[in-house]
Scaffold this motif. Structure first.
Motif, short mmCIF file in Angstrom:
data_model
loop_
_atom_site.label_atom_id
_atom_site.label_comp_id
_atom_site.label_asym_id
_atom_site.label_seq_id
_atom_site.Cartn_x
_atom_site.Cartn_y
_atom_site.Cartn_z
N ASP A 322 9.12 18.61 66.05
CA ASP A 322 8.92 20.05 66.07
C ASP A 322 7.48 20.37 66.47
O ASP A 322 6.56 19.60 66.17
N THR A 323 7.31 21.52 67.11
CA THR A 323 5.99 21.90 67.63
C THR A 323 5.23 22.86 66.71
O THR A 323 4.14 23.30 67.07
N ALA A 324 5.78 23.20 65.55
CA ALA A 324 5.13 24.18 64.66
C ALA A 324 3.70 23.74 64.35
O ALA A 324 3.46 22.58 64.02
N HIS A 325 2.76 24.69 64.41
CA HIS A 325 1.35 24.32 64.24
C HIS A 325 0.53 25.37 63.50
O HIS A 325 -0.69 25.24 63.40
N ASN A 326 1.16 26.42 62.99
CA ASN A 326 0.45 27.37 62.14
C ASN A 326 1.32 27.70 60.93
O ASN A 326 2.52 27.37 60.91
N PRO A 327 0.77 28.31 59.89
CA PRO A 327 1.54 28.48 58.66
C PRO A 327 2.87 29.20 58.84
O PRO A 327 3.88 28.82 58.23
N GLN A 328 2.90 30.25 59.65
CA GLN A 328 4.15 31.00 59.82
C GLN A 328 5.22 30.13 60.47
O GLN A 328 6.38 30.12 60.05
N ALA A 358 -5.46 24.12 58.81
CA ALA A 358 -4.91 22.85 58.31
C ALA A 358 -4.67 22.88 56.81
O ALA A 358 -3.68 22.32 56.33
N ALA A 359 -5.54 23.53 56.07
CA ALA A 359 -5.40 23.54 54.61
C ALA A 359 -4.10 24.22 54.19
O ALA A 359 -3.35 23.71 53.34
N GLN A 360 -3.80 25.39 54.76
CA GLN A 360 -2.58 26.09 54.38
C GLN A 360 -1.35 25.34 54.88
O GLN A 360 -0.33 25.27 54.18
N VAL A 361 -1.43 24.76 56.08
CA VAL A 361 -0.31 23.96 56.58
C VAL A 361 -0.01 22.80 55.65
O VAL A 361 1.15 22.52 55.32
N MET A 362 -1.06 22.12 55.20
CA MET A 362 -0.85 20.98 54.30
C MET A 362 -0.25 21.41 52.97
O MET A 362 0.59 20.70 52.40
N GLU A 363 -0.64 22.55 52.46
CA GLU A 363 -0.05 23.04 51.21
C GLU A 363 1.45 23.28 51.38
O GLU A 363 2.25 22.96 50.49
N GLU A 394 -5.17 15.07 51.47
CA GLU A 394 -5.29 14.54 50.11
C GLU A 394 -5.49 15.65 49.09
O GLU A 394 -5.07 15.52 47.93
N GLU A 395 -6.12 16.75 49.51
CA GLU A 395 -6.30 17.88 48.60
C GLU A 395 -4.94 18.47 48.22
O GLU A 395 -4.75 18.92 47.09
N ALA A 396 -4.00 18.49 49.17
CA ALA A 396 -2.70 19.10 48.93
C ALA A 396 -1.69 18.12 48.36
O ALA A 396 -0.91 18.46 47.46
N PHE A 397 -1.69 16.89 48.88
CA PHE A 397 -0.68 15.89 48.50
C PHE A 397 -1.11 15.00 47.34
O PHE A 397 -0.26 14.47 46.63
N GLY A 398 -2.41 14.81 47.20
CA GLY A 398 -2.91 13.74 46.33
C GLY A 398 -3.01 12.46 47.14
O GLY A 398 -2.16 12.20 48.01
N LEU A 429 9.77 13.51 60.01
CA LEU A 429 9.50 14.78 60.67
C LEU A 429 8.14 14.71 61.33
O LEU A 429 7.12 14.50 60.66
N VAL A 430 8.09 14.90 62.65
CA VAL A 430 6.84 14.96 63.41
C VAL A 430 6.51 16.43 63.62
O VAL A 430 7.31 17.18 64.18
N ILE A 431 5.33 16.86 63.16
CA ILE A 431 5.02 18.29 63.15
C ILE A 431 3.50 18.48 63.16
O ILE A 431 2.74 17.58 62.81
N GLY A 432 3.06 19.67 63.59
CA GLY A 432 1.64 20.00 63.51
C GLY A 432 0.99 20.37 64.82
O GLY A 432 -0.06 21.01 64.84
N SER A 433 1.60 19.95 65.96
CA SER A 433 0.98 20.24 67.25
C SER A 433 1.97 20.00 68.38
O SER A 433 2.73 19.03 68.35
N VAL A 434 1.93 20.87 69.38
CA VAL A 434 2.71 20.64 70.60
C VAL A 434 2.30 19.32 71.24
O VAL A 434 3.14 18.55 71.72
N TYR A 435 1.00 19.05 71.23
CA TYR A 435 0.49 17.83 71.87
C TYR A 435 0.98 16.59 71.14
O TYR A 435 1.29 15.58 71.76
N LEU A 436 1.07 16.66 69.81
CA LEU A 436 1.59 15.53 69.06
C LEU A 436 3.05 15.30 69.39
O LEU A 436 3.47 14.16 69.61
#
Length: 453
Positions: A322-328, A358-363, A394-398, A429-436
């Motif tokens: 998936d190409t999703a890369h912002n919180p929405q 990145a912080a909100q995405v990780m949460e 690590e802040e979000a997941f531990g 699940l691969v997610i976070g960037s179109v480039y990724l």
């Protein structure tokens, strides 16, 4: 920026593309239409060769463009579609009749316009030569005029008011949902960003507006009043009435121009894609000035293929791109994932660009993923480093739920290994960037080729 000395006429496709991309980057657009307008004037104004549907918004532009393309082809029309960024090869940005142009055709178009690009470069309009995005936008308009196509579907790269695609005056201006993204360039508030995106709405156009926040809606409606553009609004003039999950996608009921249309199969997952489908139908009906038949809607939407949108690209273990890369977008994707797939445990492979939240995405991801493998995009200076993104994760997941890998290939190996240990229902699940998503897709295709699959 590297030298603008033109590449050799004997340059390979890859060498030519590398040189084009080395021009002023699309991540820092220059706020002017001077350069693209000057080049299009020299080319004989190809942007006026056919009607244009232009699409802006924060999320959903690309999939909505793909659906509009499919609907128009179901009507028997020849289409040109311009999109960005690309997953694997730059030719994906310029499609005719739903297919990317060939590398040979791409190179041919460049050499046809190269002398004219040089003329505009030499003028240094706005103090800079033509940007990569401006050049490839002009190449798309030239390709569509040469084809010729009946309709050009132009996805905005960023913003709208100064985006190079806006050298055309679109007959239909589509605005997908607006949220916060690219705030360092487009504005710090929803209203400011909506102001930039509203620039695609011009005198003589019809504005087709997806459901928006009140702040965005107010700005968009004010723009329509200012330029005298009729509005077609989701929830008022069209909309999604119902949807039900189905094997391989979902069944939709859409409120279209001629009334409700039901039992429409969409081979994509998630409520966000269902809303994009309703938006695409409304856009095509606005261009046509009349409703579409149920046959055209069913044929068009039923044929849609949207790479890296909750795409199950391999099995054993299941691997989803998936190409999703912002919180929405992340929120919408995770909802679609839960609805369409049974995944336990779920392992994520994530890389992100520096300008994303990145912080909100990780949460958000931490609520759904059991383990995350953090990586980065190979050779991309705009990407967060593995160490920087891992610290946020690590802040979000531990720390115990975070793994790292130096590149996507190693990240996929590690994630697959974790999934195999997790049992038959595990997924990646691969997610976070179109480039990724593009880089992982290429890694998997290369592995399949090596295995003879």
């Amino acid at each position: 920026m590297s030298s603008l000395v033109q590449p050799s006429v004997h340059a390979s496709h890859d060498e030519l593309v590398s040189w084009l991309i080395s021009r002023w980057p699309e991540s820092h657009p220059q706020p002017s239409l001077e350069r693209i307008a000057a080049l299009c004037d020299l080319l004989g104004e190809p942007q006026r060769a056919c009607p244009v549907i232009q699409i802006t918004g924060t999320n959903g532009k690309g999939s909505t463009a793909i659906m509009i393309d499919a609907l128009l082809r179901a009507m028997g029309l020849r289409t040109g579609r311009f999109s960005s960024p690309h997953l694997i090869d730059v030719t994906e940005r310029i499609c005719v009749d739903g297919e990317p142009i060939s590398a040979e055709r791409f190179d041919e178009i460049w050499w046809q316009i190269a002398p004219l690009v040089q003329m505009v470069d030499d003028r240094l309009l706005g103090g800079v030569p033509m940007t990569f995005f401006e050049v490839i936008t002009a190449m798309a308009y030239a390709a569509f005029a040469d084809a010729p196509v009946d309709v050009a579907i132009m996805e905005v790269g960023m913003g709208g008011r100064w985006d190079a695609t806006s050298v055309a005056d679109a007959q239909v201006a589509v605005v997908a949902p607006i949220s916060l993204d690219h705030t360092h360039l487009l504005g710090r508030t929803i209203a400011e960003i909506a102001g930039e995106k509203s620039g695609i709405i011009k005198p003589g156009s019809v504005a087709v507006l997806a459901g928006q926040t009140p702040e965005a809606a107010q700005v968009l409606m004010a723009r329509c009043v200012e330029v005298g553009a009729p509005m077609v609004r989701e929830g008022v003039d069209f909309g999604l009435l119902d949807r039900q999950p189905a094997v391989g996608g979902q069944l939709l009921r859409i409120d279209a121009a001629d009334g409700p249309m039901g039992d429409i199969f969409l081979p994509l997952y998630g409520a966000h894609m269902a809303h994009n489908a309703a938006l695409a139908v409304a856009a095509v009906e606005a261009l046509r000035g009349a409703g579409l038949s149920g046959e055209v809607i069913s044929e068009g939407l039923g044929s849609v293929a949207a790479p890296a949108r909750l795409e199950a690209i391999s099995s054993d273990p299941l691997l989803i791109l998936d190409t999703a890369h912002n919180p929405q977008a992340i929120t919408a994707t995770l909802a679609g994932l839960r609805e369409a797939f049974t995944a336990q445990p779920l392992i994520g492979v994530v890389a992100m660009m520096r300008d994303k939240d990145a912080a909100q995405v990780m949460e958000l991801l931490a609520d759904e993923l059991d383990t995350i493998v953090v990586t980065t995009m190979t050779g991309n200076p705009r990407a967060l480093t593995v160490d920087d993104l891992a610290a946020v994760a690590e802040e979000a997941f531990g720390p115990s739920r975070v793994r790292t890998a130096a590149d996507p290939a190693r990240a996929i190996d590690l994630a697959r290994g974790l999934a195999e240990q997790g049992g038959d229902d595990a997924a990646v699940l691969v997610i976070g960037s179109v480039y990724l998503a593009g880089e992982v897709g290429e890694v998997l295709r290369r592995l399949d080729a090596e295995l003879g699959l």
